[in-house]
Design a protein around this motif. Structure first.
Motif, PDB file in Angstrom:
ATOM      1  N   LYS A 242       0.861  -1.178   0.000  1.00 15.72           N
ATOM      2  CA  LYS A 242       0.000   0.000   0.000  1.00 15.72           C
ATOM      3  C   LYS A 242       0.897   1.228   0.000  1.00 15.72           C
ATOM      4  CE  LYS A 242      -4.175   1.595   2.269  1.00 15.72           C
ATOM      5  NZ  LYS A 242      -5.066   1.355   3.405  1.00 15.72           N
ATOM      6  N   LEU A 243       0.707   2.122  -0.977  1.00 19.57           N
ATOM      7  CA  LEU A 243       1.584   3.269  -1.140  1.00 19.57           C
ATOM      8  C   LEU A 243       1.166   4.479  -0.326  1.00 19.57           C
ATOM      9  CD1 LEU A 243       2.283   2.988  -4.946  1.00 19.57           C
ATOM     10  CD2 LEU A 243       3.682   2.177  -3.050  1.00 19.57           C
ATOM     11  N   GLN A 244      -0.088   4.551   0.033  1.00 23.45           N
ATOM     12  CA  GLN A 244      -0.540   5.653   0.869  1.00 23.45           C
ATOM     13  C   GLN A 244      -1.832   5.247   1.548  1.00 23.45           C
ATOM     14  OE1 GLN A 244      -1.107   8.470  -2.457  1.00 23.45           O
ATOM     15  NE2 GLN A 244      -3.130   8.829  -1.654  1.00 23.45           N
ATOM     16  N   ASP A 245      -2.186   5.971   2.591  1.00 24.80           N
ATOM     17  CA  ASP A 245      -3.434   5.698   3.289  1.00 24.80           C
ATOM     18  C   ASP A 245      -4.603   5.942   2.343  1.00 24.80           C
ATOM     19  OD1 ASP A 245      -2.169   5.058   5.651  1.00 24.80           O
ATOM     20  OD2 ASP A 245      -2.222   7.121   6.388  1.00 24.80           O
ATOM     21  N   SER A 246      -5.712   5.284   2.634  1.00 25.99           N
ATOM     22  CA  SER A 246      -6.914   5.494   1.833  1.00 25.99           C
ATOM     23  C   SER A 246      -7.310   6.965   1.888  1.00 25.99           C
ATOM     24  CB  SER A 246      -8.061   4.641   2.360  1.00 25.99           C
ATOM     25  OG  SER A 246      -7.754   3.279   2.248  1.00 25.99           O
ATOM     26  N   PHE A 247      -7.854   7.446   0.771  1.00 26.72           N
ATOM     27  CA  PHE A 247      -8.354   8.815   0.771  1.00 26.72           C
ATOM     28  C   PHE A 247      -9.783   8.841   0.269  1.00 26.72           C
ATOM     29  CE2 PHE A 247      -5.884   8.263  -3.121  1.00 26.72           C
ATOM     30  CZ  PHE A 247      -6.676   8.805  -4.113  1.00 26.72           C
ATOM     31  N   ASP A 248     -10.504   9.847   0.701  1.00 27.01           N
ATOM     32  CA  ASP A 248     -11.934   9.948   0.454  1.00 27.01           C
ATOM     33  C   ASP A 248     -12.216  10.367  -0.976  1.00 27.01           C
ATOM     34  OD1 ASP A 248     -14.593   9.882   0.972  1.00 27.01           O
ATOM     35  OD2 ASP A 248     -14.637  11.622   2.279  1.00 27.01           O
ATOM     36  N   CYS A 249     -13.112   9.617  -1.617  1.00 26.03           N
ATOM     37  CA  CYS A 249     -13.554   9.947  -2.978  1.00 26.03           C
ATOM     38  C   CYS A 249     -14.945  10.585  -2.943  1.00 26.03           C
ATOM     39  CB  CYS A 249     -13.568   8.670  -3.819  1.00 26.03           C
ATOM     40  SG  CYS A 249     -14.044   8.897  -5.521  1.00 26.03           S
ATOM     41  N   ASN A 250     -15.661  10.418  -1.845  1.00 23.43           N
ATOM     42  CA  ASN A 250     -17.021  10.945  -1.658  1.00 23.43           C
ATOM     43  C   ASN A 250     -18.028  10.377  -2.643  1.00 23.43           C
ATOM     44  OD1 ASN A 250     -16.477  12.666   0.576  1.00 23.43           O
ATOM     45  ND2 ASN A 250     -15.463  14.058  -0.835  1.00 23.43           N
ATOM     46  N   CYS A 251     -17.743   9.199  -3.190  1.00 24.95           N
ATOM     47  CA  CYS A 251     -18.687   8.520  -4.067  1.00 24.95           C
ATOM     48  C   CYS A 251     -18.286   7.053  -4.163  1.00 24.95           C
ATOM     49  CB  CYS A 251     -18.714   9.146  -5.460  1.00 24.95           C
ATOM     50  SG  CYS A 251     -17.263   8.773  -6.460  1.00 24.95           S
ATOM     51  N   ILE A 252     -19.193   6.240  -4.669  1.00 26.60           N
ATOM     52  CA  ILE A 252     -18.835   4.857  -4.982  1.00 26.60           C
ATOM     53  C   ILE A 252     -18.348   4.861  -6.422  1.00 26.60           C
ATOM     54  CG2 ILE A 252     -19.679   2.511  -5.263  1.00 26.60           C
ATOM     55  CD1 ILE A 252     -21.663   3.125  -2.979  1.00 26.60           C
ATOM     56  N   ALA A 253     -17.044   4.687  -6.594  1.00 25.56           N
ATOM     57  CA  ALA A 253     -16.433   4.745  -7.926  1.00 25.56           C
ATOM     58  C   ALA A 253     -16.618   3.409  -8.641  1.00 25.56           C
ATOM     59  CB  ALA A 253     -14.956   5.088  -7.801  1.00 25.56           C
ATOM     60  N   LEU A 254     -17.144   3.474  -9.852  1.00 25.07           N
ATOM     61  CA  LEU A 254     -17.356   2.273 -10.664  1.00 25.07           C
ATOM     62  C   LEU A 254     -16.233   2.065 -11.670  1.00 25.07           C
ATOM     63  CD1 LEU A 254     -21.171   2.702 -11.345  1.00 25.07           C
ATOM     64  CD2 LEU A 254     -20.051   1.395  -9.524  1.00 25.07           C
ATOM     65  N   SER A 255     -15.533   3.132 -12.005  1.00 21.50           N
ATOM     66  CA  SER A 255     -14.423   3.057 -12.953  1.00 21.50           C
ATOM     67  C   SER A 255     -13.407   4.132 -12.585  1.00 21.50           C
ATOM     68  CB  SER A 255     -14.936   3.283 -14.383  1.00 21.50           C
ATOM     69  OG  SER A 255     -13.887   3.312 -15.315  1.00 21.50           O
ATOM     70  N   LEU A 256     -12.125   3.766 -12.651  1.00 20.65           N
ATOM     71  CA  LEU A 256     -11.041   4.692 -12.313  1.00 20.65           C
ATOM     72  C   LEU A 256     -10.000   4.666 -13.416  1.00 20.65           C
ATOM     73  CD1 LEU A 256     -10.594   3.493  -8.652  1.00 20.65           C
ATOM     74  CD2 LEU A 256     -11.571   5.681  -9.337  1.00 20.65           C
ATOM     75  N   ALA A 257      -9.408   5.822 -13.691  1.00 16.37           N
ATOM     76  CA  ALA A 257      -8.358   5.885 -14.711  1.00 16.37           C
ATOM     77  C   ALA A 257      -7.339   6.942 -14.338  1.00 16.37           C
ATOM     78  CB  ALA A 257      -8.967   6.203 -16.080  1.00 16.37           C
ATOM     79  N   PHE A 258      -6.041   6.567 -14.384  1.00 16.47           N
ATOM     80  CA  PHE A 258      -4.961   7.530 -14.221  1.00 16.47           C
ATOM     81  C   PHE A 258      -4.835   8.367 -15.481  1.00 16.47           C
ATOM     82  CE2 PHE A 258      -2.978   4.405 -11.215  1.00 16.47           C
ATOM     83  CZ  PHE A 258      -2.850   5.248 -10.131  1.00 16.47           C
ATOM     84  N   SER A 259      -4.498   9.630 -15.333  1.00 16.02           N
ATOM     85  CA  SER A 259      -4.154  10.427 -16.514  1.00 16.02           C
ATOM     86  C   SER A 259      -2.874   9.846 -17.104  1.00 16.02           C
ATOM     87  CB  SER A 259      -3.961  11.894 -16.137  1.00 16.02           C
ATOM     88  OG  SER A 259      -2.895  12.046 -15.234  1.00 16.02           O
ATOM     89  N   PRO A 260      -2.684   9.973 -18.414  1.00 20.24           N
ATOM     90  CA  PRO A 260      -1.470   9.432 -19.027  1.00 20.24           C
ATOM     91  C   PRO A 260      -0.229  10.201 -18.579  1.00 20.24           C
ATOM     92  CG  PRO A 260      -2.822  10.542 -20.673  1.00 20.24           C
ATOM     93  CD  PRO A 260      -3.589  10.563 -19.387  1.00 20.24           C
ATOM     94  N   PRO A 261       0.945   9.578 -18.723  1.00 23.80           N
ATOM     95  CA  PRO A 261       2.191  10.251 -18.347  1.00 23.80           C
ATOM     96  C   PRO A 261       2.376  11.553 -19.113  1.00 23.80           C
ATOM     97  CG  PRO A 261       2.582   7.945 -18.805  1.00 23.80           C
ATOM     98  CD  PRO A 261       1.172   8.238 -19.226  1.00 23.80           C
ATOM     99  N   VAL A 262       2.898  12.538 -18.420  1.00 18.24           N
ATOM    100  CA  VAL A 262       3.152  13.830 -19.051  1.00 18.24           C
ATOM    101  C   VAL A 262       4.379  13.757 -19.945  1.00 18.24           C
ATOM    102  CG1 VAL A 262       3.727  16.241 -18.598  1.00 18.24           C
ATOM    103  CG2 VAL A 262       2.058  15.068 -17.164  1.00 18.24           C
ATOM    104  N   MET A 263       5.391  13.003 -19.503  1.00 17.68           N
ATOM    105  CA  MET A 263       6.613  12.863 -20.282  1.00 17.68           C
ATOM    106  C   MET A 263       6.738  11.412 -20.719  1.00 17.68           C
ATOM    107  SD  MET A 263       9.128  15.143 -17.973  1.00 17.68           S
ATOM    108  CE  MET A 263      10.259  15.620 -19.247  1.00 17.68           C
ATOM    109  N   GLY A 264       7.382  11.175 -21.853  1.00 12.27           N
ATOM    110  CA  GLY A 264       7.565   9.820 -22.344  1.00 12.27           C
ATOM    111  C   GLY A 264       6.386   9.392 -23.185  1.00 12.27           C
TER     112      GLY A 264
END
Length: 124
Positions: free
Chosen positions: A20-42
């Motif tokens: 686990k890289l960090q403690d859980s954080f609040d999203c304030n919703c039940i997330a059904l789908s999650l996506a990271f933004s693409p890398p800025v470099m590379g």
């Protein structure tokens, strides 16, 4: 790295070794789908873990309450909350390859394109 959405409306960030890289954080919703933004470099194909996720990476969350939430990776704050769908859940969120847009799908069958700041660009 990957992110896990939980029924208690929080998100957790993990690495592929199971740490686990960090403690859980609040999203304030039940997330059904999650996506990271693409890398800025590379290249777009570069995995975020190979270049290190910095605070400029954001997460798009499609939520059961019909919202699209744009969250900072560190969980410090929600950048934007958009009521994307009036009739049902937002079921999917995906970033464009250049990170300029987020495409969402709704339970009502609609597909919408938003800017990275959450402004509606078009209905498909």
């Amino acid at each position: 790295e990957y992110i896990v959405a939980k029924d208690d409306r929080t998100l957790s960030l993990w690495n592929f070794s199971g740490d686990k890289l960090q403690d859980s954080f609040d999203c304030n919703c039940i997330a059904l789908s999650l996506a990271f933004s693409p890398p800025v470099m590379g290249s777009v194909a570069t995995l975020p873990s190979t270049i290190g996720l910095e605070s400029n990476y954001v997460i798009a969350a499609a939520c059961s309450d019909g919202t699209l939430r744009i969250l900072k990776r560190n969980g410090a704050s929600t950048e934007n909350v958009v009521k994307a769908y009036d009739r049902g859940a937002a079921t999917c969120a995906k970033w464009s390859s250049d990170g300029a847009s987020i495409v969402t799908a709704g339970e009502d069958g609609e597909v919408k394109v938003f800017s990275k700041s959450g402004n509606l660009r078009m209905n498909l």
